[in-house]
Design an enzyme around this catalytic site. Sequence first.
Site: not given
Ligand code: GUN
Length: 287
Positions: A55, A99, A122
């Site tokens: 990311k 995350q 998100d």
């Molecule tokens: N863990 C698995 N997928 C995601 C996501 O799209 N965003 C976040 N913050 N954590 C995750």
Amino acid sequence: MPSNAQLIDGVALSRQLRTEVATRATALKARGITPGLAVVLVGENAASQVYVRNKVKACQESGLHSVLEQYPVSTPEDTLLARIDALNRDPAIHGILVQLPLPAHIDAQKVIEAISPAKDVDGFHVSSAGALMVGQAGFWPCTPYGCMKMLESIGYELKGKHAVVIGRSNIVGKPMALMLLQKNATVTICHSATVDLKAMTLQADVIVAAVGKLNVLTADMVKPGAVVIDVGMNRNAQGKLCGDVDFDGVRQVASHITPVPGGVGPMTITMLLVNTLEAAEKVALAA
Ligand code: GUN
């Protein structure tokens, strides 16, 4: 019966969308605003470490500012909440991503609710979920948003079609169903207590598999000509990255299919960039 489905290439579509993000980021920078994303990781989860690195790298490649904040697994919930509060007030940060999963001693929903909805790139805050539910503007969760962009990229008309979503998570299944509904599809959500999954998927014009289990969808479960979107990320016995769909079988029956890797995965990150850019653009509009 189609003998070989057309691939929906998430890498190519991402490249195109990320070019647009970079162009819009450059325009914002000319006005003195660099879109900024804060990525917060708690603990040592190996998969999470790969995801957050990807990311941050994607931000850099598209001209977005990003900061990666890593905290030890023992970090108290209050410490994390205080950090989010500071990021909420930081004008250089337009998007905040924590995350998941978080360590068990931290209430993940409480942490998500601490993020300002204006920075919830998100789309996991109840306020973002509620906005999607009632059709108001707000941040859409990146994975289902990416799936919608993939359907759009093949010019697929969802109105009146039957879409079957396998999986009911807050991150993918539920928001996916709402997005498909908003485009006037008839939507069925299947899950672990669904009695006859095959009977459901055989009726589907579009199938989104988002369970996290190998071979949830096999060729005998797919109506010829259906469009299949594979959200899964699994490893098979040989350690190879695979989705939830038996790709080699289903591609003989479907009209379109997303590969793993190179399908939904890159699109998830791309939509995060889009959301972060749009968070910054809103700030610029208000200035
Ligand atoms: N863990 C698995 N997928 C995601 C996501 O799209 N965003 C976040 N913050 N954590 C995750």
